[in-house]
Design an enzyme around this catalytic site. Structure first.
Site, PDB file in Angstrom:
ATOM      1  N   HIS A 547      16.821  28.246 -11.861  1.00  0.00           N
ATOM      2  CA  HIS A 547      16.936  29.568 -11.243  1.00  0.00           C
ATOM      3  C   HIS A 547      15.727  29.932 -10.375  1.00  0.00           C
ATOM      4  O   HIS A 547      15.230  31.053 -10.456  1.00  0.00           O
ATOM      5  CB  HIS A 547      17.103  30.641 -12.335  1.00  0.00           C
ATOM      6  CG  HIS A 547      18.382  30.530 -13.099  1.00  0.00           C
ATOM      7  ND1 HIS A 547      18.647  31.278 -14.238  1.00  0.00           N
ATOM      8  CD2 HIS A 547      19.487  29.772 -12.910  1.00  0.00           C
ATOM      9  CE1 HIS A 547      19.851  30.977 -14.711  1.00  0.00           C
ATOM     10  NE2 HIS A 547      20.388  30.059 -13.927  1.00  0.00           N
ATOM     11  N   HIS A 587      21.758  34.916 -14.641  1.00  0.00           N
ATOM     12  CA  HIS A 587      21.993  33.721 -13.824  1.00  0.00           C
ATOM     13  C   HIS A 587      22.177  34.223 -12.389  1.00  0.00           C
ATOM     14  O   HIS A 587      22.968  35.140 -12.150  1.00  0.00           O
ATOM     15  CB  HIS A 587      23.221  32.974 -14.329  1.00  0.00           C
ATOM     16  CG  HIS A 587      23.020  32.395 -15.696  1.00  0.00           C
ATOM     17  ND1 HIS A 587      22.912  31.050 -15.939  1.00  0.00           N
ATOM     18  CD2 HIS A 587      22.886  33.000 -16.897  1.00  0.00           C
ATOM     19  CE1 HIS A 587      22.722  30.838 -17.231  1.00  0.00           C
ATOM     20  NE2 HIS A 587      22.703  32.003 -17.836  1.00  0.00           N
TER      21      HIS A 587
HETATM   22  C1  LIG Z   1      22.201  22.476 -12.078  1.00  0.00           C
HETATM   23  C2  LIG Z   1      22.247  23.941 -11.758  1.00  0.00           C
HETATM   24  C3  LIG Z   1      22.870  24.811 -12.651  1.00  0.00           C
HETATM   25  C4  LIG Z   1      22.920  26.173 -12.369  1.00  0.00           C
HETATM   26  N1  LIG Z   1      23.652  26.988 -13.179  1.00  0.00           N
HETATM   27  C5  LIG Z   1      23.877  28.263 -12.794  1.00  0.00           C
HETATM   28  C6  LIG Z   1      24.775  29.079 -13.511  1.00  0.00           C
HETATM   29  O1  LIG Z   1      25.400  28.651 -14.495  1.00  0.00           O
HETATM   30  N2  LIG Z   1      24.960  30.361 -13.072  1.00  0.00           N
HETATM   31  C7  LIG Z   1      24.277  30.861 -11.994  1.00  0.00           C
HETATM   32  O2  LIG Z   1      24.443  32.040 -11.682  1.00  0.00           O
HETATM   33  N3  LIG Z   1      23.414  30.100 -11.304  1.00  0.00           N
HETATM   34  C8  LIG Z   1      23.227  28.813 -11.663  1.00  0.00           C
HETATM   35  N4  LIG Z   1      22.413  28.022 -10.916  1.00  0.00           N
HETATM   36  C9  LIG Z   1      21.669  28.641  -9.790  1.00  0.00           C
HETATM   37  C10 LIG Z   1      22.547  29.006  -8.603  1.00  0.00           C
HETATM   38  O3  LIG Z   1      23.441  27.971  -8.293  1.00  0.00           O
HETATM   39  C11 LIG Z   1      21.611  29.300  -7.429  1.00  0.00           C
HETATM   40  O4  LIG Z   1      20.783  30.406  -7.783  1.00  0.00           O
HETATM   41  C12 LIG Z   1      22.349  29.654  -6.139  1.00  0.00           C
HETATM   42  O5  LIG Z   1      23.226  28.626  -5.760  1.00  0.00           O
HETATM   43  C13 LIG Z   1      21.328  29.904  -5.040  1.00  0.00           C
HETATM   44  O6  LIG Z   1      21.979  30.132  -3.814  1.00  0.00           O
HETATM   45  P1  LIG Z   1      21.199  29.920  -2.449  1.00  0.00           P
HETATM   46  O7  LIG Z   1      22.157  30.204  -1.357  1.00  0.00           O
HETATM   47  O8  LIG Z   1      19.939  30.690  -2.533  1.00  0.00           O
HETATM   48  O9  LIG Z   1      20.736  28.396  -2.438  1.00  0.00           O
HETATM   49  P2  LIG Z   1      21.567  26.969  -2.675  1.00  0.00           P
HETATM   50  O10 LIG Z   1      22.795  27.296  -3.428  1.00  0.00           O
HETATM   51  O11 LIG Z   1      20.601  26.078  -3.247  1.00  0.00           O
HETATM   52  O12 LIG Z   1      21.989  26.590  -1.202  1.00  0.00           O
HETATM   53  C14 LIG Z   1      21.070  26.147  -0.243  1.00  0.00           C
HETATM   54  C15 LIG Z   1      21.803  25.209   0.718  1.00  0.00           C
HETATM   55  O13 LIG Z   1      20.961  24.926   1.825  1.00  0.00           O
HETATM   56  C16 LIG Z   1      21.029  23.545   2.137  1.00  0.00           C
HETATM   57  N5  LIG Z   1      19.789  23.168   2.798  1.00  0.00           N
HETATM   58  C17 LIG Z   1      18.551  23.162   2.269  1.00  0.00           C
HETATM   59  N6  LIG Z   1      17.654  22.748   3.174  1.00  0.00           N
HETATM   60  C18 LIG Z   1      18.341  22.508   4.308  1.00  0.00           C
HETATM   61  C19 LIG Z   1      17.961  22.053   5.602  1.00  0.00           C
HETATM   62  N7  LIG Z   1      16.684  21.791   5.893  1.00  0.00           N
HETATM   63  N8  LIG Z   1      18.934  21.882   6.529  1.00  0.00           N
HETATM   64  C20 LIG Z   1      20.227  22.159   6.233  1.00  0.00           C
HETATM   65  N9  LIG Z   1      20.635  22.596   5.032  1.00  0.00           N
HETATM   66  C21 LIG Z   1      19.697  22.768   4.080  1.00  0.00           C
HETATM   67  C22 LIG Z   1      21.197  22.889   0.778  1.00  0.00           C
HETATM   68  O14 LIG Z   1      21.701  21.573   0.899  1.00  0.00           O
HETATM   69  C23 LIG Z   1      22.144  23.851   0.097  1.00  0.00           C
HETATM   70  O15 LIG Z   1      23.487  23.540   0.370  1.00  0.00           O
HETATM   71  C24 LIG Z   1      22.318  26.669 -11.187  1.00  0.00           C
HETATM   72  C25 LIG Z   1      21.695  25.803 -10.283  1.00  0.00           C
HETATM   73  C26 LIG Z   1      21.668  24.442 -10.556  1.00  0.00           C
HETATM   74  C27 LIG Z   1      21.010  23.522  -9.579  1.00  0.00           C
END
Ligand SMILES: Cc1cc2nc3c(=O)[nH]c(=O)nc-3n(C[C@H](O)[C@H](O)[C@H](O)COP(=O)(O)OP(=O)(O)OC[C@H]3O[C@@H](n4cnc5c(N)ncnc54)[C@H](O)[C@@H]3O)c2cc1C
Ligand SMILES: *[C@@H]1O[C@H](CO)[C@@H](O)[C@H](O)[C@H]1NC(C)=O
Ligand SMILES: *[C@@H]1O[C@H](CO)[C@@H](O)[C@H](O)[C@H]1NC(C)=O
Ligand SMILES: *[C@@H]1O[C@H](CO)[C@@H](O)[C@H](O)[C@H]1NC(C)=O
Ligand SMILES: *[C@@H]1O[C@H](CO)[C@@H](O)[C@H](O)[C@H]1NC(C)=O
Ligand SMILES: *[C@@H]1O[C@H](CO)[C@@H](O)[C@H](O)[C@H]1NC(C)=O
Ligand SMILES: *[C@@H]1O[C@H](CO)[C@@H](O)[C@H](O)[C@H]1NC(C)=O
Ligand SMILES: *[C@@H]1O[C@H](CO)[C@@H](O)[C@H](O)[C@H]1NC(C)=O
Ligand SMILES: *[C@@H]1O[C@H](CO)[C@@H](O)[C@H](O)[C@H]1NC(C)=O
Ligand SMILES: *[C@@H]1O[C@H](CO)[C@@H](O)[C@H](O)[C@H]1NC(C)=O
Length: 610
Positions: A547, A587
């Site tokens: 997280h 979460h």
């Molecule tokens: C194993 C795991 C279990 C989890 N379990 C839960 C859960 O049960 N419940 C919950 O609420 N949350 C959970 N989380 C956390 C939750 O998934 C994240 O908080 C959420 O997805 C964050 O969203 P975001 O858009 O900030 O980033 P992310 O979902 O991480 O998305 C970022 C995206 O940007 C892309 N990216 C990064 N750098 C670049 C670049 N330079 N160029 C192009 N693309 C790029 C990545 O590939 C990714 O697709 C979990 C996370 C993981 C890894």
């Protein structure tokens, strides 16, 4: 062989826009004359949501760039790696070090006996929501009100955000069609939004014991019929981002359903390497350009947005990209030879994450543990997966956890004699316990060959430890240096101890008598009455619950504006978990979706011209 067929299918699809919409997997395929109003970097809950909502206006041209591939579920083109993304129970197979993971690790953690932890982040359409464990928690009223408070923008308060949750949610009946009365309050949820979520698809024999203990120990461990009301305190049924037996991600919820819009292009398998300054306005640098490529050996491309670049690469990669582009702590950038465009000391700092510890107990009756037999028997697992492929139901349609506790450390606990409360307020928990039958281990101990188990997954959700994300070099292909600084404050050590003790008090309820037989497996040898022994268990076992947040925080101090524009530059906004000023005691995926829904409205309101 199967993979080649799938790739061929995807590649063929890319040249048939009317079938699959404008989905590209090579920058060379982008239409050369097209200009985009918005370029969104990263397709997780932040970027997928914003890109999808902005493209609702057919006059708005949106490009979404994602480093990872797309993985569409297909019965015809069966691919195990693809299947594992969509089968809820198989979520645990998606990390660490899989084709959909950035494969990060942490620095040695001083608070954890100098251990290096794996630190998975999703790298696939849907981002981490395509590989996460799907727990759906809206965070508390006090968490949101604190966001409003520190940003000075009441639009981030619980009352203002709650309608966004209703807008984005779709409560789907559980696949076993059990009566959900008493397990959720349907009227406080959304019923026609993009994000399908549901309740456990299959009962576990220990469900009754958990619920029974909430009746017996109601003062300390009250039953909470719906932890999504703004007051999550208590023990309730897990809500999860799956519906009709399938995982929900930002790809399935926000991207696939609208991919055929002619004004919405998605560029997969493409890594953004830098944000490009395209000019100056007054004394501010304007950042409307992005540089990108397929990998470290392929040509670089650049493209400018006419309105904004929206950075949604997540709490690790967004600060990494800002720093690579000259926006970050000046001394750090200068040391790596990166020209400083904007001295932004907060970028990469304030990394907050939730440490968790799994503690194993024994079960008296083997039949109370339906999960370890699956872990021990590949034939049985294959049978269950085959059953899922027929009906999208059964055990594989479930996550591993049916109940969750969100609790506060009691006011009379010794910790308060010396420590301040880092939580957001009385509706915001300090710790969480996820209950599940079966053996699980944060350090990867294998399931013992015999025995029946029950695991307490105890999570510190109001940590005061803060770490950082910094660069190792000026190369975008080098891993960033990630230090979550787990258990690095006295509060966190004391709070984790209090949380582990509470977890054990709960399973000492009469409802577990003759069912749970006490500490087992690696936990059996721990003297839980001894503070230092329990602390040593936490330091030896703790891992991330994935997280990370807060590394490009909005707020009243130097960081982002309340509307998530990067303060001090123009044309650039951050919309993902890095903007949270405090880590939510929840979460975070639901919090990211809600942030992104409101961000899309703020962006639309700020650019009414089209
Ligand atoms: C194993 C795991 C279990 C989890 N379990 C839960 C859960 O049960 N419940 C919950 O609420 N949350 C959970 N989380 C956390 C939750 O998934 C994240 O908080 C959420 O997805 C964050 O969203 P975001 O858009 O900030 O980033 P992310 O979902 O991480 O998305 C970022 C995206 O940007 C892309 N990216 C990064 N750098 C670049 C670049 N330079 N160029 C192009 N693309 C790029 C990545 O590939 C990714 O697709 C979990 C996370 C993981 C890894
Ligand atoms: C995208 O990259 C993945 C590896 O991450 C590869 O398997 C796949 O073939 C690529 N897809 C296309 C269409 O290039
Ligand atoms: C992560 O590791 C897996 C397994 O080795 C590999 O397939 C994948 O390509 C790696 N991801 C990255 C971004 O290097
Ligand atoms: C934030 O909370 C503090 C303390 O409760 C209060 O004094 C202050 O007015 C609040 N600020 C905002 C912007 O709500
Ligand atoms: C579900 O259970 C509730 C409470 O026990 C009951 O009132 C309701 O009629 C049940 N619904 C159905 C469809 O059986
Ligand atoms: C979400 O659930 C609804 C209702 O069952 C269904 O019609 C829809 O196809 C689901 N959406 C996705 C993306 O699976
Ligand atoms: C982006 O903008 C910069 C500055 O205006 C310009 O030099 C560059 O050519 C533009 N790039 C593209 C691909 O249009
Ligand atoms: C980079 O991408 C190209 C084009 O898809 C591919 O041929 C090459 O093998 C990749 N190289 C690496 C190091 O992944
Ligand atoms: C493994 O599962 C299969 C399929 O259910 C069953 O036939 C077999 O007996 C099991 N093996 C063991 C060792 O329990
Ligand atoms: C940083 O670079 C050094 C030197 O190349 C290397 O030893 C170290 O492993 C790198 N750290 C990370 C987090 O990649």
């Amino acid at each position: 062989m199967v993979r080649e067929v799938l790739t061929a299918f995807l590649v063929a699809a890319c040249f048939q826009p009317r079938v699959r919409g404008a989905l590209f997997s090579d920058p060379a395929q982008l239409p050369s004359h097209k200009t985009y109003d918005y370029i969104v970097v990263g397709a997780g809950p932040g970027g997928g949501t914003v890109a999808s909502r902005l493209s609702e206006n057919p006059k708005t041209q949106v490009l979404l760039i994602e480093a990872g591939p797309e993985r569409v579920f297909s019965i015809i083109h069966r691919d195990t790696n693809v299947l594992n993304i969509h089968v809820p129970y198989l979520g645990y197979t998606l990390n660490p070090n899989t084709p959909y993971d950035w494969n990060y690790t942490t620095t040695p953690q001083a608070g954890l006996d100098d251990r290096v932890l794996t630190y998975s982040r999703g790298r696939v359409l849907g981002g981490s929501s395509s590989i996460n464990l799907m727990v759906w928690t809206r965070a508390s009223r006090d968490d949101w009100n604190r966001y409003a408070n520190v940003s000075g923008d009441s639009g981030w308060s619980w009352d203002a955000i709650e309608p966004y949750y209703r807008k984005l949610e779709h409560l789907v009946p559980p696949t076993d069609h059990h009566n959900i009365s008493g397990q959720i309050l349907p009227h406080i949820h959304g019923h026609d939004g993009p994000v399908n979520f549901s309740l456990p698809a299959i009962p576990f024999p220990t469900d009754d014991n958990v619920i029974g203990a909430t009746q017996e120990l109601a003062d300390e461990f009250p039953f909470n019929v719906d932890q999504g009301s703004g007051d999550p305190i208590g023990i309730g049924w897990v809500q999860g981002t799956f519906g009709n037996g399938m995982r929900t991600s930002s790809a399935t919820a926000y991207i696939h359903p609208v991919i055929s819009r002619p004004n919405f292009d998605v560029l997969l398998n493409t890594t953004v390497t830098k944000l490009i300054q395209t000019g100056t306005h007054g004394d501010k640098a304007v950042f409307r350009g992005v540089q990108f490529t397929q990998n470290s050996t392929t040509p670089l491309y650049t493209l400018n947005a006419t309105k904004e670049v929206i950075l949604s690469a997540g709490a690790i990669n967004s600060p990494q990209l800002l720093m690579l582009s000259g926006i970050g702590p000046a001394a750090h950038l200068a040391a790596l030879g990166i020209p400083v465009v904007l001295d932004a000391p907060a970028v990469g700092q304030n990394l907050a994450d939730h440490p968790r510890v799994e503690s194993q107990l024994g079960l008296v009756h083997a039949e109370d543990d339906p999960l370890d037999p699956i872990a021990r028997n590949a034939t049985l697992l294959a049978e269950l997966v085959a059953g899922w492929e027929q009906k999208h139901a059964g055990l594989m349609a479930n996550g591993g956890t049916n109940q969750v506790a969100w609790l506060r450390i009691p006011a009379d606990d010794g910790v308060w004699a010396t420590e301040e409360d880092p939580s957001a307020g009385p509706t915001s928990p300090h710790f969480e316990i996820l209950f599940r039958p079966g053996f699980a281990s944060t350090v990867g101990d294998p399931v013992p060959a015999t025995g029946a188990f029950f695991t307490l997954n105890t999570v510190l959700v109001a940590p005061s430890s803060r770490g950082s994300v910094t660069l190792n070099s000026s190369s975008p292909f080098d891993f960033p240096v990630i230090d979550p600084a787990f258990l690095s404050t006295a509060f966190d050590v004391r709070a984790m101890r209090a949380a582990l003790r509470a977890s054990l008090r709960f399973v000492a309820a009469p409802a577990f008598a003759g069912v749970v037989s006490g500490a087992a497996g690696p936990f059996a040898d721990v003297d839980v009455d001894d503070d230092s022994a329990l602390d040593a268990w936490a330091r030896a076992q703790a891992a991330t619950i994935w997280h990370p947040t807060g590394t490009a925080r909005m707020g009243a101090w130097r960081g982002g504006e309340p509307d998530l524009r990067v303060r001090g530059v123009e044309g650039l906004r951050v919309v993902d978990a890095s903007v949270f000023p405090f880590i939510p005691a929840a979460h975070p995926q639901a919090v990211v979706y809600a942030f992104a829904e409101r961000a899309a409205d703020l962006i639309k309101a700020g650019h009414r011209a089209c």
